[in-house]
Structures are given as C-alpha cells and as structure tokens.
Write an enzyme that holds these catalytic residues in place. Sequence first.
Site, mmCIF file in Angstrom:
data_model
loop_
_atom_site.group_PDB
_atom_site.id
_atom_site.type_symbol
_atom_site.label_atom_id
_atom_site.label_comp_id
_atom_site.label_asym_id
_atom_site.label_seq_id
_atom_site.Cartn_x
_atom_site.Cartn_y
_atom_site.Cartn_z
ATOM 1 N N LYS A 1 117.182 71.558 12.636
ATOM 2 C CA LYS A 1 115.846 71.461 12.045
ATOM 3 C C LYS A 1 114.966 72.554 12.640
ATOM 4 C CE LYS A 1 112.133 68.174 11.069
ATOM 5 N NZ LYS A 1 111.688 66.770 11.231
ATOM 6 N N ARG B 1 119.460 60.787 1.739
ATOM 7 C CA ARG B 1 118.278 59.921 1.653
ATOM 8 C C ARG B 1 118.172 59.279 0.279
ATOM 9 N NH1 ARG B 1 114.902 63.294 4.899
ATOM 10 N NH2 ARG B 1 116.281 64.617 6.130
ATOM 11 N N ASP C 1 111.784 60.143 0.560
ATOM 12 C CA ASP C 1 112.665 61.201 1.056
ATOM 13 C C ASP C 1 112.887 61.107 2.561
ATOM 14 O OD1 ASP C 1 109.794 62.119 0.747
ATOM 15 O OD2 ASP C 1 110.520 63.680 2.073
ATOM 16 N N ASN C 2 112.218 60.151 3.207
ATOM 17 C CA ASN C 2 112.416 59.918 4.642
ATOM 18 C C ASN C 2 113.123 58.593 4.904
ATOM 19 O OD1 ASN C 2 111.092 62.307 5.250
ATOM 20 N ND2 ASN C 2 109.120 61.330 5.549
ATOM 21 N N ASP D 1 113.794 61.344 10.403
ATOM 22 C CA ASP D 1 112.603 62.190 10.293
ATOM 23 C C ASP D 1 111.451 61.680 11.159
ATOM 24 O OD1 ASP D 1 113.814 63.992 8.628
ATOM 25 O OD2 ASP D 1 113.153 63.021 6.793
#
Length: 534
Positions: free
Chosen positions: A130, A207, A277-278, A287
């Site tokens: 990341k 996800r 999306d998390n 996340d």
Amino acid sequence: MPVTPQPIHQVPFSNSFVDELRGEVAVNLQPRQVPGYCYSRVEPTPVRAPRLLAWSDDLARLLGLTRPPEQGPEAEVLAGNLVTPSMKPFAARYGGHQFGNWAGQLGDGRAISLGEVSAADGQSWEIQLKGAGPTPYSRRADGRAVLRSSLREFLCSEAMHYLGVPTTRALSLVSTGDTVVRDMFYNGNPQPEPGAVVARVAPTFIRFGNFQMMTAAGEIDNLRDLADYVIRHHYPELGAPSPAVYVQWFTEVCRRTAVMIAHWMAVGFVHGVMNTDNMSILGLTIDYGPYGWLEPYDPGWTPNTTDFGQHRYAFGQQPRVAIWNLMQLGRALAPLVTEVTELNQGLEQYAATLNATQADMMRRKLGLSAREGQDDAALLEALHPALAAAEVDMTQFFRTLSHTAPALLASGGEPEAAFQELVTKTTYAPSAADAHKPLLGWLPQYLERLRLEPRSPEDIREGMLAANPKYVLRNYLAQTAIQAAEAGDLSYLHRLMEVLKTPYAEQPEHEELAAMRPDWAWNMPGCATLSCSS
C-alpha cells in the site's frame, strides 16, 4: 509442514487471482475506466531510498520469511523497487458505496498486490504493497501513502490480531526516502510529509465492492467467475459453485461479518469508514484509515472528520451499517441465484449471529456464564446507556472492573466505596456526579448477579482479564509513535509493537501505555479525530 524461512526476494510466489480471472496488462497508468476486467497488471513505481522501519516477526514466521536487514534486496521488494520473476503484480478493480452513495469504479488506487506465498498453516497469503505508486484506479491521487497513515495501519493490523479480532495483517513498514504532499484535514493546507509503504497480508483482499462493480457494469460473466474463484479458494467446504452454493456462501459471509462486528463492539473499536469497498469478503477488518477507540464511551462518536455531518460510521452505528453493506452485496450477487429472496437467510443469519456473539462476548467481559433459566438481557442492555452517561473510558472501565468485582466477591465487603472509586478512576467527567448515577446504580445489580456464578472469584477474575484488554492502540499512542518516527526515533514504535502483542497481560513495566487519553491529546491532530487523508 514447516516452511524453511527464506528472504522475501527468494520466495516463490503463486498468482491465482491473475491466472484465473480476466485482467489487462496496464501499459497506460493514467486514471481511467477499465471495463471488462477484474484487475490491471501493473508494477510498483520505484522509490528513492527504501529503508525498513518495522517488521512483524510472528507473521513472518507464519509466511516462512526471514527478517530483512534495514536496507537491501528485501527492503527493495517491500518498497516496490524489486519485482521478482515469480510475481505478477496487479491492482484490483472494484466499486463501492461511499457514505451511502454509489461511487462507481474505485479500485486499488495505491495498493499493488505482488502475489501469494504458501505459509506454514497450509494457506496461501496475498502480499500487497500500500503506497506503491499509481494505477489506472488512482483517480486524482498519486498512488502514494504517508508515514503517519502507514504506521497507523501497520500497528493496528497487528494489534487487532493479538486482540483476537478478525483482521488483515501487516508484515512490514518501509520508508521511501521521498516526500508526499497531503492535506491532512482537507482544509486547504497541504504539506509535504515523509512517504512510506506498508506490506499488508491476507488470504485475499477481495471486497464487497469487487462484486458490486461487476453487477453495476453488467459484467455477469466476470461476476460469476469472481464468485467461483472466491468459493474455490476461500470457501471450498461449500462444494462446487451453483445457485444453491452461492446462497450458502452469502450466508457464511454474513455470519463472518457479524462475528467481526461483534469483536469490534466488544473492544470499543471504531473503523471510521465502513464503505462497501472497505468490507472484506472474508469477514476481516480491512483498510485501517481514520479508526479510533472509544475513550469516553459514546455510541455516537466517530473518529472520521469526513463523517462529522452524518455520523454514519459512529461506534453505535456499525452493526446497522454492516447489514446495510451486506444488503448491497446481496443485490450484487442476485444475478447468480435462482430466487433472490433466498438471500434473506443470510441477513437473518447476520442478525442472529451478531446478537448471540455480542451477548456472549459481553457476558465474558462481565464474568457471567450463560445459565439455564437466567435471563441477563435486561442487565446487559442497561449497561450501555449507563456507560455513556458516565463518560467512562471503555478499556479502563472493564479492565478495572475485572479486578474490582471478583475482589468484592472474595471479601464480601461493602461495594459502594469500591464502585465509586472504579467510576471516578475511569471517567472523563469526574465532576458530573449526576452523570455517574446510572452506572453506580447498575453496578450493585451486576454484583448480585455475579454472586450467582458457581465459579470461584479467582476463576471469574482470570476469565474477565482474558476478555478485557489492558492495552489498545489509542490514537494518542499511535500519534506519539508517528512523531518519534518522523524525527528518526523508532524506539517508541518498537516498544509499542511489543506491548500490543500481549494486550491482555498486565505488563506493569509498561503501565503508562494503558493510560487514558491525556489532556494534551484531546484536540491534538491525529489523537482524537482524523480524516481519510493518507
């Protein structure tokens, strides 16, 4: 079978996600729509001077990796400068609802997965960098991450694991030698900050939003292929994919998500940005952005400045948001099932699992066992508003109660003074005597219920201490580690890492790391609230 430890640049990677699903080779890294694909093949962008700052020895042992030196080929891999021949790096395409609104294509805008390694537990684990540079999903961003957010993610991923919370993990934290410009509070004051890359690890980073993207784009073949991939690799016990198995799978995702949320609520964790999306398809915490821990117990508290208008992702809202997110996942999976209403059983499973798990975890925190003929529902329900009224520090209150209540059982002494001391010691509002009354009224009722337990006071105390952590990653602790690291001192970071490995142990030599939020931290940036900026 034991895995012989190797340096990460010598470990063979597998690439099931890339090999089994449709993707593009992304020559063009400009932000754009990527229709028809599950991912884009893209390599990390090299950084100037990678240096290892932190390393998870326990996770490395699981993955069969040797600890790297501060600089060298391993640090080059962990920063994205070195891609070995067996790696097939990619950025995944997904969409999602952000703060309740459909945002369209999102995707890995700064996270690049290197591939998978086989671990000592027989499982394949995906390693993802990341902050590794731009991808076609970066939108208006640069694909980078700053040290403060990367350090927070590294520490919290591992801290949550040791708390027993379902979570993704973090292997390493590497500084880049480059600066990154960020507007920390989105207030028009961008500043250069030191850059960093965190290596995140999970069986998969898929996800809810991966499936939402395919359905929203009408890509039903990709939707089915992605679902089949997840079932084959991560839910093989369900059998060969079919409409009936898709329903069973959704139900299991709902169950796992409920267990995760119950764990969050039990330790006072606030995720801060529960967009779809998390949300992990495996029911893992994923996340770590503007997270926080309940210090004054407040169901309406959110650490995310972006959420101050709605408080959509406040502590007390997390169970409701999770089922809303699961409903969006269910809608995305609807094209795969014969009868859409069959997916409702998954939502029912979520509610049942959440209620049962939360009740069980709260009983364990209070030293109570589920006894036939004993209904503790009213007692447990009354506790939460009492905690909020008294503004107690959640972690400190339950940890201190773990000593106080069994001691009262053993001594048979007068509880009033002990309970007054407990509340005074753990509250943030010691002068608000009226606010303490509900909790001071609840505690004697709880003690009477505790007296019905057949176990010894010592057994009750040990059980409560095992359910109530002494150490959590409070934001002021993380911020202290960030400031020291930015100044070149990693000793506080490493000390904090070691303490958080055994959060349920007393560790009296580290007592100050269990302290409630100090006065100086109430309004200090990064100590109370944060934005999504990283």
